[in-house]
Design a protein around this motif. Structure first.
Motif, PDB file in Angstrom:
ATOM      1  N   CYS A 165       0.838  -1.169   0.001  1.00  0.00           N
ATOM      2  CA  CYS A 165      -0.121  -0.154  -0.078  1.00  0.00           C
ATOM      3  C   CYS A 165       1.101   1.293   0.027  1.00  0.00           C
ATOM      4  N   HIS A 166       0.371   2.331  -0.579  1.00  0.00           N
ATOM      5  CA  HIS A 166       1.079   3.683  -0.851  1.00  0.00           C
ATOM      6  C   HIS A 166      -0.084   4.695  -0.953  1.00  0.00           C
ATOM      7  N   MET A 167       0.263   5.530   0.121  1.00  0.00           N
ATOM      8  CA  MET A 167      -0.815   6.936   0.023  1.00  0.00           C
ATOM      9  C   MET A 167       0.095   8.032  -0.375  1.00  0.00           C
ATOM     10  N   VAL A 168      -0.570   8.971  -0.591  1.00  0.00           N
ATOM     11  CA  VAL A 168       0.009  10.226  -1.031  1.00  0.00           C
ATOM     12  C   VAL A 168      -0.671  11.248  -0.137  1.00  0.00           C
ATOM     13  N   VAL A 169       0.012  11.945   0.747  1.00  0.00           N
ATOM     14  CA  VAL A 169      -0.552  12.732   1.737  1.00  0.00           C
ATOM     15  C   VAL A 169       0.062  14.252   1.285  1.00  0.00           C
ATOM     16  N   GLU A 170      -0.782  15.329   1.464  1.00  0.00           N
ATOM     17  CA  GLU A 170      -0.453  16.647   1.084  1.00  0.00           C
ATOM     18  C   GLU A 170      -1.000  17.367   2.267  1.00  0.00           C
ATOM     19  N   GLU A 171       0.108  18.458   2.487  1.00  0.00           N
ATOM     20  CA  GLU A 171      -0.437  19.416   3.679  1.00  0.00           C
ATOM     21  C   GLU A 171      -1.807  20.230   3.467  1.00  0.00           C
ATOM     22  N   PHE A 172      -2.557  20.466   4.334  1.00  0.00           N
ATOM     23  CA  PHE A 172      -3.815  21.284   4.287  1.00  0.00           C
ATOM     24  C   PHE A 172      -3.391  22.925   4.156  1.00  0.00           C
ATOM     25  N   GLN A 173      -3.920  23.448   2.949  1.00  0.00           N
ATOM     26  CA  GLN A 173      -3.659  24.743   2.941  1.00  0.00           C
ATOM     27  C   GLN A 173      -4.996  25.604   2.635  1.00  0.00           C
TER      28      GLN A 173
END
Length: 175
Positions: A165-173
């Motif tokens: 499994c691989h997830m891509v997480v981005e900072e919330f802006q």
């Protein structure tokens, strides 16, 4: 509710046939990363950190780094732009909870805009070719890099029977 990060996308796959039940498949991991990045709609060159599964083993870590290297090479020949670390060096292997521990670490790094060190890291596994790596081992705290105006982290977790499994997480802006 406070929003700490946004899950941009991800992917899961299976190693298929491999040498043993616990031997990872670098081709499956490479495909996993590329699929997750495509599902997330990101340019992989914008990833500032990958929270690796990172078991600290002679076989597993070199295979994971090989999969990461090959996946990035579909998009760039740049070296040393993406930190790589693993929470297992802090708290050990949590078996079924290892993935969520890595995810929490990734979200905290995004929240605090800081790449944290991989504790207890002294030298690179001798089975990992250090030449032309798109990633570097995070050995000290430093600002989380911003590429294309945002911070992005990938999180990998692999099961002993070949589930990846691989997830891509981005900072919330805030907009």
């Amino acid at each position: 509710d406070r929003i700490y990060a946004v899950i941009r996308g991800g992917a899961i796959n299976h190693d298929g046939r491999s040498m043993t039940i616990s031997s990872p498949n670098p081709a499956a991991q490479e495909k996993l990363l590329c699929t997750a990045w495509e599902n997330a709609g990101i340019n992989p060159c914008d990833i500032g950190c990958i929270e690796a599964h990172g078991t600290g083993t002679k076989i597993g870590d070199p295979i994971e780094i090989q999969g990461i290297r090959k996946a990035f090479r579909h998009y760039t020949n740049a070296d040393g732009f993406c930190a790589v670390g693993a929470v297992k060096s802090n708290i050990g292997h949590l078996d079924g909870a290892a993935g969520i521990a890595g995810f929490i670490k990734a979200v905290l790094q995004l929240q605090y805009k800081t790449i944290v060190p991989t504790v207890h890291f002294k030298r690179l596994n001798r089975n990992i070719d250090p030449n032309h790596l798109p990633v570097y081992i995070s050995s000290d705290s430093h600002p989380f890099p911003v590429y294309s105006g945002r911070r992005i982290c990938g999180v990998s977790s692999f099961g002993i029977s070949g589930t990846n499994c691989h997830m891509v997480v981005e900072e919330f802006q805030k907009k």
